[in-house]
Design an enzyme around this catalytic site. Structure first.
Site, mmCIF file in Angstrom:
data_model
loop_
_atom_site.group_PDB
_atom_site.id
_atom_site.type_symbol
_atom_site.label_atom_id
_atom_site.label_comp_id
_atom_site.label_asym_id
_atom_site.label_seq_id
_atom_site.Cartn_x
_atom_site.Cartn_y
_atom_site.Cartn_z
ATOM 1 N N ASP A 169 -6.756 -23.772 23.440
ATOM 2 C CA ASP A 169 -6.404 -22.363 23.199
ATOM 3 C C ASP A 169 -7.589 -21.479 22.853
ATOM 4 O O ASP A 169 -7.465 -20.251 22.849
ATOM 5 C CB ASP A 169 -5.375 -22.279 22.062
ATOM 6 N N HIS B 204 -6.707 -30.285 16.268
ATOM 7 C CA HIS B 204 -5.666 -30.852 17.142
ATOM 8 C C HIS B 204 -5.112 -32.103 16.479
ATOM 9 O O HIS B 204 -5.851 -32.852 15.839
ATOM 10 C CB HIS B 204 -6.275 -31.228 18.501
ATOM 11 N N HIS C 279 0.869 -23.948 17.800
ATOM 12 C CA HIS C 279 0.988 -24.570 19.130
ATOM 13 C C HIS C 279 0.545 -23.553 20.184
ATOM 14 O O HIS C 279 -0.568 -23.038 20.081
ATOM 15 C CB HIS C 279 2.438 -25.063 19.301
HETATM 16 C C1 SDX Z 1 -1.901 -26.856 21.223
HETATM 17 O O1 SDX Z 1 -0.158 -31.406 20.605
HETATM 18 C C2 SDX Z 1 -0.661 -30.909 21.716
HETATM 19 O O2 SDX Z 1 -0.987 -31.588 22.643
HETATM 20 C C3 SDX Z 1 -0.731 -29.370 21.695
HETATM 21 C C4 SDX Z 1 -1.513 -28.738 22.854
HETATM 22 C C5 SDX Z 1 -0.801 -28.923 24.196
HETATM 23 O O3 SDX Z 1 -1.478 -28.888 25.230
HETATM 24 O O4 SDX Z 1 0.466 -28.961 24.188
HETATM 25 O O5 SDX Z 1 -2.812 -29.334 22.918
HETATM 26 C C6 SDX Z 1 -1.668 -27.225 22.644
HETATM 27 O O6 SDX Z 1 -0.964 -26.580 20.523
HETATM 28 C C7 SDX Z 1 -3.303 -26.885 20.678
HETATM 29 C C8 SDX Z 1 -3.367 -26.512 19.166
HETATM 30 C C9 SDX Z 1 -3.292 -25.004 19.023
HETATM 31 N N1 SDX Z 1 -3.175 -24.627 17.578
HETATM 32 C C10 SDX Z 1 -4.196 -24.062 16.918
HETATM 33 O O7 SDX Z 1 -5.310 -23.862 17.401
HETATM 34 C C11 SDX Z 1 -3.839 -23.644 15.501
HETATM 35 C C12 SDX Z 1 -4.978 -24.005 14.539
HETATM 36 N N2 SDX Z 1 -5.011 -25.461 14.413
HETATM 37 C C13 SDX Z 1 -4.266 -26.070 13.411
HETATM 38 O O8 SDX Z 1 -3.411 -25.398 12.612
HETATM 39 C C14 SDX Z 1 -4.226 -27.584 13.419
HETATM 40 O O9 SDX Z 1 -5.466 -28.046 13.800
HETATM 41 C C15 SDX Z 1 -3.133 -28.216 14.255
HETATM 42 C C16 SDX Z 1 -1.802 -27.687 13.890
HETATM 43 C C17 SDX Z 1 -3.393 -27.985 15.707
HETATM 44 C C18 SDX Z 1 -3.155 -29.723 13.998
HETATM 45 O O10 SDX Z 1 -3.005 -29.867 12.669
HETATM 46 P P1 SDX Z 1 -2.626 -31.254 11.940
HETATM 47 O O11 SDX Z 1 -2.913 -32.424 12.793
HETATM 48 O O12 SDX Z 1 -1.252 -31.117 11.370
HETATM 49 O O13 SDX Z 1 -3.693 -31.273 10.801
HETATM 50 P P2 SDX Z 1 -3.517 -30.524 9.423
HETATM 51 O O14 SDX Z 1 -2.812 -29.201 9.618
HETATM 52 O O15 SDX Z 1 -2.922 -31.491 8.457
HETATM 53 O O16 SDX Z 1 -5.043 -30.210 9.016
HETATM 54 C C19 SDX Z 1 -5.867 -31.242 8.458
HETATM 55 C C20 SDX Z 1 -6.967 -30.499 7.693
HETATM 56 C C21 SDX Z 1 -6.405 -29.466 6.728
HETATM 57 O O17 SDX Z 1 -7.357 -29.318 5.676
HETATM 58 P P3 SDX Z 1 -7.073 -30.060 4.247
HETATM 59 O O18 SDX Z 1 -5.718 -29.541 3.772
HETATM 60 O O19 SDX Z 1 -7.075 -31.548 4.552
HETATM 61 O O20 SDX Z 1 -8.214 -29.590 3.377
HETATM 62 O O21 SDX Z 1 -7.770 -29.752 8.638
HETATM 63 C C22 SDX Z 1 -7.685 -28.358 8.324
HETATM 64 C C23 SDX Z 1 -6.418 -28.183 7.511
HETATM 65 O O22 SDX Z 1 -6.510 -27.033 6.703
HETATM 66 N N3 SDX Z 1 -7.588 -27.634 9.600
HETATM 67 C C24 SDX Z 1 -8.186 -26.477 9.854
HETATM 68 C C25 SDX Z 1 -7.826 -26.155 11.162
HETATM 69 N N4 SDX Z 1 -7.031 -27.105 11.656
HETATM 70 C C26 SDX Z 1 -6.888 -28.023 10.669
HETATM 71 N N5 SDX Z 1 -8.978 -25.695 9.090
HETATM 72 C C27 SDX Z 1 -9.421 -24.541 9.677
HETATM 73 N N6 SDX Z 1 -9.124 -24.166 10.932
HETATM 74 C C28 SDX Z 1 -8.334 -24.950 11.699
HETATM 75 N N7 SDX Z 1 -8.044 -24.562 12.923
#
Ligand code: SDX
Length: 383
Positions: free
Chosen positions: A320, A264, A225
């Site tokens: 971010d 996201h 997050h």
């Molecule tokens: C914020 O919700 C909001 O509105 C939040 C926010 C706000 O203003 O409040 O927008 C602010 O928190 C933005 C997000 C910041 N976080 C990151 O940048 C961390 C990296 N991103 C992730 O970990 C991920 O994308 C999430 C947590 C943000 C969202 O993840 P989800 O919806 O739970 O999706 P998931 O973890 O199930 O991923 C789905 C697939 C997976 O691969 P598979 O297992 O299906 O093979 O996508 C891949 C993940 O491994 N994946 C990524 C990735 N994000 C998802 N792979 C590489 N790099 C990434 N960043």
């Protein structure tokens, strides 16, 4: 448990609507964002953090006299009690700034005689106090953790301008103040994200606003997050030179590591806030020194990640990713990135809490029990 049909699980409450709200619309398909119906692009272009805070809290853009009065209230609340300054000074030498922020905001309740008064008027007053003081606390953390003397707030300055003044001890350039204000507008609100949801879960027990936003701060810290901004910048620094970018990112993806600042839960296209910050970064990539290097690496990483995961998996830059180089340009250290996010999100947390309390309902989901049943106690001597 044999025989019992398993209900449909919604892990992470993905896709579940838990309440109605008129504060923020996030269109994850089109990559659009609206605060109280106004597009983030227009607010970023024409408004400022104090006016956006008023909009989020009251639902309408203020008239001139309303804005003057609101600014006056916000500026009157910037001062921190000496004991809070002492807590910040004491804790900043050993704790991450997000822990210091959490402690300081929770401790503020002791200095607010209306901390546990639940009326809409008292909660609006507390919201203004929290938005204003969160800025002062983050600035004081930045100042005191570097071993410098606390700088008292200056009521003549705008919110972001005063934060930079309290952080550095000198008035910022108008460009730096405007940039920080813009970043705070972009981070001010985002519907039911994890930290806003945890704020609401806390307030839905009829706890108080200080406790509710303390939950929000604690939740925002996580790297999935708000904590992603600090880690995304660390990645850019680890890459070192633009020509290393592709090798670094491909190696991360091959090792199933998450590239911070991408992906996201709602946006399955470009985060509109990231688009706006990217424009700033393009200008910074023409500068010199570290900021130019960071900006060039970020733009190369963006291009590769979109090729690798954008269209195929809907993983695009989020708010971010590009934030770090902009904060470095303004002179904000990485450890303060997420506290800056928290100070920006304070109006969003408060607005959602005040709205939810209008039709409050305890939040208590179910979990599907898969453990054992009917076990008999075994005395210690027989185990
Ligand atoms: C914020 O919700 C909001 O509105 C939040 C926010 C706000 O203003 O409040 O927008 C602010 O928190 C933005 C997000 C910041 N976080 C990151 O940048 C961390 C990296 N991103 C992730 O970990 C991920 O994308 C999430 C947590 C943000 C969202 O993840 P989800 O919806 O739970 O999706 P998931 O973890 O199930 O991923 C789905 C697939 C997976 O691969 P598979 O297992 O299906 O093979 O996508 C891949 C993940 O491994 N994946 C990524 C990735 N994000 C998802 N792979 C590489 N790099 C990434 N960043």
């Amino acid at each position: 448990m044999a025989g019992k049909t398993m209900p449909e699980l919604h892990l992470g409450l993905e896709g579940i609507y838990f309440a109605e709200s008129s504060i923020c619309k996030v269109d994850g398909t089109k990559g659009r964002l609206y605060y109280r119906g106004y597009s983030i692009g227009e607010l970023a272009g024409y408004s400022d953090f104090e006016e956006v805070s008023y909009l989020l809290l009251h639902g309408e853009l203020p008239t001139r006299s309303q804005l003057i009065a609101f600014r006056r209230r916000m500026r009157a609340e910037r001062t921190l009690p000496n004991k809070i300054i002492g807590i910040i000074e004491e804790e900043s030498v050993r704790s991450h700034p997000m822990h210091v922020l959490l402690t300081a905001v929770a401790a503020l309740a002791a200095y607010d005689k209306e901390a546990d008064v639940a009326s809409p008027r008292a909660n609006m007053e507390k919201s203004i106090r929290l938005i204003s003081k969160a800025g002062s606390i983050v600035a004081a953390i930045g100042r005191l953790r570097s071993g410098k003397q606390y700088v008292r707030p200056d009521a003549r300055l705008g919110h972001a301008e005063n934060m930079l003044y309290m952080m550095n001890g000198t008035r910022p350039s108008s460009n730096a103040a405007r940039l920080l204000d813009l970043m705070m507008v972009l981070h001010a609100e985002h519907s039911s994200n994890a930290s806003t949801f945890s704020t609401i879960v806390t307030g839905a027990t009829l706890s108080d606003l200080y406790s509710a936003v303390a939950s929000g701060i604690a939740t925002l810290k996580g790297p999935l997050h708000g904590g992603a901004d600090e880690r995304a910048l660390q990645m850019l620094r680890d890459i070192k030179r633009p020509e290393n970018t592709e090798r670094y990112i491909d190696e991360a993806l091959q090792n199933k590591r998450r590239v911070m600042g991408f992906g996201h839960r709602v946006y399955k296209t470009y985060d509109p806030r990231a688009r706006i910050i990217r424009k700033i970064l393009l200008d910074l990539s023409l500068e010199s020194g570290e900021v130019k290097n960071l900006a060039q690496i970020a733009l190369r990483a963006e291009k590769l990640m979109i090729e690798r995961l954008g269209r195929s998996k809907g993983i695009w830059p989020n708010v971010d990713f590009f934030t770090g180089p902009v904060y470095v340009h303004i002179g904000i250290i990485p450890a303060l990135f997420t506290p800056m996010f928290a100070a920006s999100r304070m109006p969003g947390w408060c607005a959602h809490m005040l709205e939810y309390w209008e039709h409050s309902r305890l939040i208590r989901p179910l979990e599907y029990y898969t453990g054992q049943a009917g076990r008999r106690y075994v005395p210690l001597g027989r185990r």
